[in-house]
Design an enzyme around this catalytic site. Structure first.
Site, PDB file in Angstrom:
ATOM      1  N   ASP A  49      36.522  13.641   0.004  1.00 55.73           N
ATOM      2  CA  ASP A  49      37.656  13.258   0.899  1.00 55.73           C
ATOM      3  C   ASP A  49      36.943  14.058   2.377  1.00 55.73           C
ATOM      4  O   ASP A  49      37.336  13.660   4.044  1.00 55.73           O
ATOM      5  CB  ASP A  49      38.837  12.922   1.042  1.00 55.73           C
ATOM      6  CG  ASP A  49      40.026  14.330   0.924  1.00 55.73           C
ATOM      7  OD1 ASP A  49      38.940  15.394   0.729  1.00 55.73           O
ATOM      8  OD2 ASP A  49      41.241  13.879   1.409  1.00 55.73           O
ATOM      9  N   ASP A 109      37.528  14.874   8.176  1.00 55.08           N
ATOM     10  CA  ASP A 109      38.498  15.267   7.469  1.00 55.08           C
ATOM     11  C   ASP A 109      39.763  13.685   6.652  1.00 55.08           C
ATOM     12  O   ASP A 109      39.998  13.313   8.433  1.00 55.08           O
ATOM     13  CB  ASP A 109      38.880  16.575   7.381  1.00 55.08           C
ATOM     14  CG  ASP A 109      39.725  16.791   5.389  1.00 55.08           C
ATOM     15  OD1 ASP A 109      39.758  15.930   5.075  1.00 55.08           O
ATOM     16  OD2 ASP A 109      40.357  17.794   5.530  1.00 55.08           O
ATOM     17  N   LYS A 122      53.698  20.678   2.651  1.00 54.65           N
ATOM     18  CA  LYS A 122      51.687  19.843   2.247  1.00 54.65           C
ATOM     19  C   LYS A 122      51.873  19.768   0.572  1.00 54.65           C
ATOM     20  O   LYS A 122      51.800  18.616   1.108  1.00 54.65           O
ATOM     21  CB  LYS A 122      51.028  20.529   3.189  1.00 54.65           C
ATOM     22  CG  LYS A 122      50.109  19.900   3.642  1.00 54.65           C
ATOM     23  CD  LYS A 122      48.784  20.788   4.296  1.00 54.65           C
ATOM     24  CE  LYS A 122      47.562  21.038   3.700  1.00 54.65           C
ATOM     25  NZ  LYS A 122      46.624  20.974   4.770  1.00 54.65           N
TER      26      LYS A 122
END
Length: 1205
Positions: free
Chosen positions: A1120, A892, A961
């Site tokens: 991604d 990742d 986050k």
């Protein structure tokens, strides 16, 4: 205003006296720089310099002297840097000098009024400042004079380049009618679709008279183009009536249109069928040549149906017996520099094979073809394993009887309504739905309507959505029937049989890509119909109108006995569907709601079968490779290469004009060719919990029996007070909302698990498409690897590979990554942690539900359990190195959006924060921001700020986050506040009365912290945002091309309302993609930075997929997050880093600047006093002013362990 003039003025406002000298003055006069102004009735000449002082004072906002001087100095610095930049090459097509400083355009937006008011003040201050400056800085003055003299020559070269661009843009300007808005395009497409439907039904008279009715009236004729006339030409060509085709040619001439290749193709086809004389054929070919068209163009560009190609070739052979079509252009394909070596140097490429024989692949193709021909698939529900009670059996029989009755009723009602429409005048010029109601058998329409009732949620469905889905199902079946009518099945079977050679393991290795192989096979099997792009897409308006008509039939004709569940009730027929109105936000919309009796009947029956459209199910054979914008993925089901908003066509138009999509299509083909299978042991565990009572902790929705009961009360009961009624109403609303959410989640899980269970013994594939930014997605919507933790956990690679020396370690590291623990630890630290908890790992694998349940506390519990099982099997195998693993291991990106920003700006601090720089331990940007926010909070708490004191101990990585992750994608402070508010509400101990104030306070700290950490990122983001704002204000949408050659356009326009009238209700369609409407400036500017970064991360993924394919790796991605076998993680990591460095070694921002300048600034310039000219100059200066870059060395990424990990 020229850069030369800006330079001159900037020095005047700074206070420097500039002595240009005689030659400079003469040159200025020669270049027409003396201007004339009319004052008090007399014409008075002014020097160029004084005019510049007056005109450009608007560039400096009203402010105090210090601030003004700072802005003036910044402007001078920018202009000097721009001059130095221009010296490096002719103009803007070169790399921009690193000395260019980024400053906000001082003349933009809301400051224009203040700037205008400051003109007189700026003029008054200039002479004194100039005098003082000339005494103190004579050398600087002379140096600036030299700069200005040099700038004059550079200015000429700039103007030459702009004129060159303008002329090339003019050459590329589309013909009138090609830039029409969505409304005009929809009318034209509606006419085209109507005629195609009439011809498909064999209703030639209706089509003929309708075309004539449109042609005879000039107002309606303007919506016709040559392709519409060609539809009737093809009809007469099939009948061999050349006279009728001649009449169509006369109609074309009368309409002021030119025949195109399709016109001549129909004429030659007709001549071939009627065996026309050589003289007639020769005249046709001569006229075609006079129109600049060749015979080769006919065979390479026309789309043939049935035996049309053979007939055209027969006509040509009458004059040229030895003629053979040349299908491919002799010009070599031009590839992006990023992939040029990939396509031209293939000596070391090792394209992977599938573990199937050719015969097995051919059998799989036949099964997939049969499924797509049927258009629907009925599968067993996972709830079928529940014991069948007597009541369930009775209700199922009752429901089956009712559906049979409904089907018969709908067929009869459909025939009657169609008969009424058929009696309308066939010569009428108005469009109606009759041809669309004849495309399928009457029973097929009834099947689709009955199935939509079965799939309707208990809470009902929006009329527009229900109509759209019904219309789309009709269109899909119609497209499949078209392909059958055009004899495409045999040709598809023949080509796919040969295509299997490149994939099967029992055939030789071919050094070509799937797309290249398919194109070669199409050239070999050139006879017969063309496979690609023969169907016409229906306009969204037609789809919704047809669907609304069917919904109206359902509402008016579907009935049920009121005593069906309770014989004590009075028997009467009542509708099972109700048309009502409700509010969505502030808009009133039509809504279709099922009757409670129908809901009760379906819930009591608990049916064990589910029916889906065929494209919902994963493919049983490898997908057809994408070879064009309109051909690829499924065998028969129509699919778009680029998924778009309903009704938007500008993306497809842009793709069709582009000739360099091969790398993009090859990447999609590589992703689609990955074979999958189901993790059966894990699926069985999930189904067990699903059929019990679900689990909130494990993200398995509970059944509706666990839903809260909706309270019932009599609103007219005098014993209930007003406050009690208000409270009860709130409880009713909450219970209904909760029931709706639970049903939605439950059905979503049911669909996913049922499809997985249906495919449990199969090998299957996910064809891929992309959105308008280039991000890739599997076509099947429910069950795929982009889904939730639960869905990903039950997917395995169909191909297995041995673990090898490091594979088991990667499985362990992957497991720790899935837990969410040890994010700040090294890979070795994570590996040691996995070894230390091996007992828990093995216990989880052996006793997933009755053991210590360690896996349930992971961030991704189901994937963690699947990984525990894989590790246990590997460790217990005779030799773990030889253990065949099908498990996908993920790598990742570390906040991938910020990684791209840091690489673009060569920002050392930012690059270190997101692991572009090699470090011993991974840098966690989320933890870094959380730590910075905590420091700021502690400082405020010491000062006595109450909310800062309340937040003590509650600021964590999890709280910030999502906001940190999405700031890079354009989230606003408002959106960030909502994200933080949601996280705070999830903390049980946090006082809920402070959530509002705390979220406001924290979002401000998060944005401030990010601005300090990523200064380069903010500069680039601001430059992109302001560029999009000015482009949008100039009346254009933002367009760019990715480094891989994919053209992108932002489809955000001001909304236009279209009123769709029907007998049921008028539907107000809000169209936000009409290219004739002005761009939506807010959406354009806010979306450009995130969309641009998304286009870069998709480019990086596509490059990685191509090179993994050439290395023989199995590779898939979730944006991604990259997946491969444990054996090949290290190879994939190396490729991933190489391609990131290769991508960002390109001058991305400079090329973006050049392309935007060429597109938006190379047009004709207006007078300097014109307001539009001033906006043009601001846009020109901003686009040329690329943000400066830092000193980060991109090659360091190659050694960064935690870049992707």
């Amino acid at each position: 205003m020229s850069i030369l003039r800006l330079c001159a003025l900037a020095q005047c406002v700074k206070g420097s006296r500039v002595w240009l000298g005689t030659s400079a003055t003469t040159a200025s006069v020669a270049n027409g720089l003396l201007c004339v102004n009319r004052r008090q009735g007399a014409w008075i000449t002014e020097s160029c310099l004084s005019l510049q002082k007056r005109n450009v004072s608007c560039l400096i906002p009203k402010a105090d002297d210090n601030k003004k001087r700072l802005l003036e100095q910044s402007l001078v610095d920018v202009l000097e840097a721009r001059i130095q930049q221009l010296q490096s090459k002719v103009v803007l097509e070169v790399q921009h000098a690193k000395k260019v400083q980024f400053v906000s355009s001082p003349s933009s937006g809301k400051n224009l009024g203040k700037q205008a008011r400051s003109q007189s003040q700026a003029k008054a201050e200039q002479p004194k400042s100039s005098k003082q400056s000339s005494k103190s800085q004579p050398k600087e003055t002379q140096a600036r004079a030299r700069v200005l003299a040099e700038a004059e020559e550079l200015e000429k070269r700039l103007n030459e380049q702009l004129r060159e661009w303008a002329s090339s843009n003019a050459a590329e300007t589309p013909e009138p009618g090609q830039t029409e808005g969505t409304y005009a395009a929809d009318i034209r497409n509606s006419i085209h679709s109507y005629l195609e439907a009439c011809v498909f039904n064999g209703d030639i008279d209706r089509a003929h008279y309708f075309l004539l009715s449109q042609h005879r009236v000039r107002k309606r004729r303007r919506h016709l183009n040559t392709d519409i006339y060609n539809i009737m030409m093809r009809v007469w060509a099939k009948k061999g009536t050349l006279n009728n085709i001649g009449r169509i040619f006369l109609l074309l001439e009368e309409a002021g249109l030119k025949p195109n290749l399709g016109s001549y193709c129909a004429a030659l086809e007709c001549m071939g069928r009627s065996s026309s004389s050589p003289q007639v054929i020769a005249r046709c070919l001569k006229r075609m040549e006079e129109d600049g068209l060749s015979v080769d163009d006919l065979f390479s560009q026309c789309l043939f149906r049935q035996d049309e190609r053979d007939m055209v070739l027969k006509s040509v052979h009458v004059l040229q017996p030895d003629y053979q079509p040349k299908l491919h252009s002799e010009e070599a394909l031009r590839y992006s520099s990023l992939v040029e070596d990939f396509y031209t140097q293939r000596a070391e490429h090792r394209y992977p094979k599938l573990h199937f024989t050719k015969a097995e692949l051919q059998e799989r193709f036949r099964r997939q073809l049969a499924m797509e021909q049927a258009c629907t698939v009925t599968i067993q529900s996972t709830e079928a394993s529940k014991p069948v009670t007597e009541k369930m059996d009775r209700m199922r029989k009752l429901l089956s009887e009712q559906r049979t009755l409904w089907h018969k009723t709908l067929v009869q009602a459909f025939k009657e309504s169609k008969l009424i429409l058929s009696n309308t005048n066939s010569k009428d010029y108005r469009l109606n739905l009759y041809p669309y109601l004849c495309l399928l058998d009457d029973s097929e329409y009834a099947d689709i309507m009955v199935q939509s009732v079965a799939n309707m949620p208990p809470s009902g469905e929006s009329l527009k959505i229900m109509a759209r889905d019904l219309g789309s199902r009709i269109y899909t079946k119609y497209s499949v029937r078209q392909k059958q009518q055009n004899h495409m099945m045999d040709k598809m079977s023949s080509i796919y049989s040969s295509y299997a050679d490149i994939l099967a393991q029992d055939t030789e290795v071919y050094p070509v890509l799937p797309r290249e192989c398919w194109c070669e096979l199409e050239a070999v099997h050139s006879d017969g119909p063309t496979l690609r792009g023969t169907e016409t897409n229906w306009p969204f308006i037609v789809t919704v109108e047809l669907g609304t008509y069917l919904v109206d039939l359902m509402v008016n004709n579907l009935k049920i006995n009121s005593d069906i569940l309770n014989p004590a009730h009075e028997r009467k027929l009542i509708p099972i569907l109700y048309h009502m109105y409700t509010f969505r936000s502030t808009r009133q919309i039509g809504f279709i709601k099922p009757h409670p009796l129908l809901i009760q009947l379906q819930q009591d029956a608990m049916e064990t079968h589910l029916t889906f459209d065929s494209y919902i199910i994963p493919m049983l054979c490898p997908p057809v490779p994408w070879t064009s914008v309109k051909f690829g993925a499924y065998l028969l089901t129509p699919t778009k290469l680029m998924r778009t908003v309903d009704g938007a066509t500008q993306h497809e138009d842009l793709l069709e004009k582009n000739q360099n999509l091969e790398p993009v299509m090859d990447s999609l083909n590589q992703l689609g060719n990955c074979a999958w299978k189901v993790n059966k042991p894990l699926l069985d565990i999930i189904i067990t919990i699903f059929n019990d009572k679900g689990s909130d902790k494990l993200d398995i929705p509970p059944p509706m029996s666990e839903a809260p009961k909706i309270p019932h009360f009599n609103s007219h009961d005098p014993s209930i007070t007003a406050s009690e009624k208000a409270q009860l109403k709130k409880e009713v609303i909450f219970a209904k909302k909760k029931c709706g959410e639970m049903h939605s989640l439950r059905m979503d899980a049911l669909y996913k698990l049922s499809i997985a269970n249906h495919m449990r013994d199969e090998i299957f594939w996910f064809p891929h498409s992309m959105d308008f930014r280039g991000r890739t997605y599997p076509c099947p919507p429910y069950f795929n690897h982009l889904g939730s933790d639960l869905t990903r956990a039950i997917l395995l690679f169909a191909e297995g590979k041995p673990l090898g020396p490091k594979g088991l370690d990667w499985l362990k590291i992957h497991l720790v990554n899935l837990t969410g623990l040890k994010k700040r630890d090294s890979l070795q630290g994570r590996l040691e942690y996995a070894n230390s908890i091996m007992d828990d790992i093995l216990d989880s694998a052996d006793n997933p539900l009755n053991g210590r349940n360690w896996w349930m506390n992971a961030d991704e519990p189901w994937q963690a359990l699947a990984c525990c099982m894989e590790i246990a099997k590997a460790m217990r195998s005779p030799d773990p190195l030889l253990f065949i693993s099908h498990f996908p291991v993920h790598q990742d990106g570390s906040c991938n959006g910020l990684q791209h920003y840091a690489a673009l700006g060569r920002d050392v601090i930012g690059a270190t924060s997101v692991n572009l720089m090699p470090c011993d331990l991974p840098q966690d940007v989320y933890s870094g921001v959380a730590q910075q926010v905590e420091e700021l909070r502690a400082r405020d708490a010491e000062k006595g700020l109450k909310i800062a004191q309340v937040l003590e101990g509650f600021i964590s990585r999890k709280v910030v986050k999502q906001t940190v992750m999405t700031v890079v994608y354009g989230v606003t402070r408002y959106g960030g506040r909502l994200q933080i508010e949601k996280r705070l509400k999830e903390i049980d101990d946090f006082p809920k009365e402070h959530v509002w104030d705390a979220s406001h306070y924290l979002v401000r700290l998060v944005f401030s912290g990010l601005k300090e950490m990523f200064t380069g990122t903010r500069e680039i983001q601001d430059w992109l945002t302001e560029s999009a704002r000015l482009i949008s204000k100039s009346g254009h949408t933002v367009e760019w091309v990715t480094p891989l050659g994919l053209p992108i356009i932002q489809p955000y326009h001001r909304k236009r309302n279209y009123l769709l009238k029907s007998t049921m209700q008028h539907i107000n369609l809000q169209i936000s993609h009409d290219t004739k409407e002005r761009p939506d400036t807010i959406k354009q500017k806010n979306a450009f930075p995130p969309n641009f970064i998304h286009s870069l991360d998709s480019t990086h993924m596509m490059l990685t997929s191509l090179h993994c394919h050439s290395a023989g790796l199995t590779f898939v991605s979730v944006h991604d997050c990259y997946w491969t076998h444990a054996l090949t993680v290290d190879i994939m990591n190396k490729i991933c880093r190489e391609q990131f460095v290769a991508l960002h070694s390109q001058p991305i921002l400079q090329e973006l600047s050049t392309s935007l300048l060429r597109k938006y600034c190379a047009g004709p310039m207006t007078e300097a006093k014109n307001k539009k000219y001033q906006e043009y100059r601001r846009l020109l200066l901003l686009l040329a002013k690329v943000p400066h870059t830092g000193d980060f060395d991109l090659k360091r990424v190659m050694d960064s362990t935690y870049f992707f990990s």
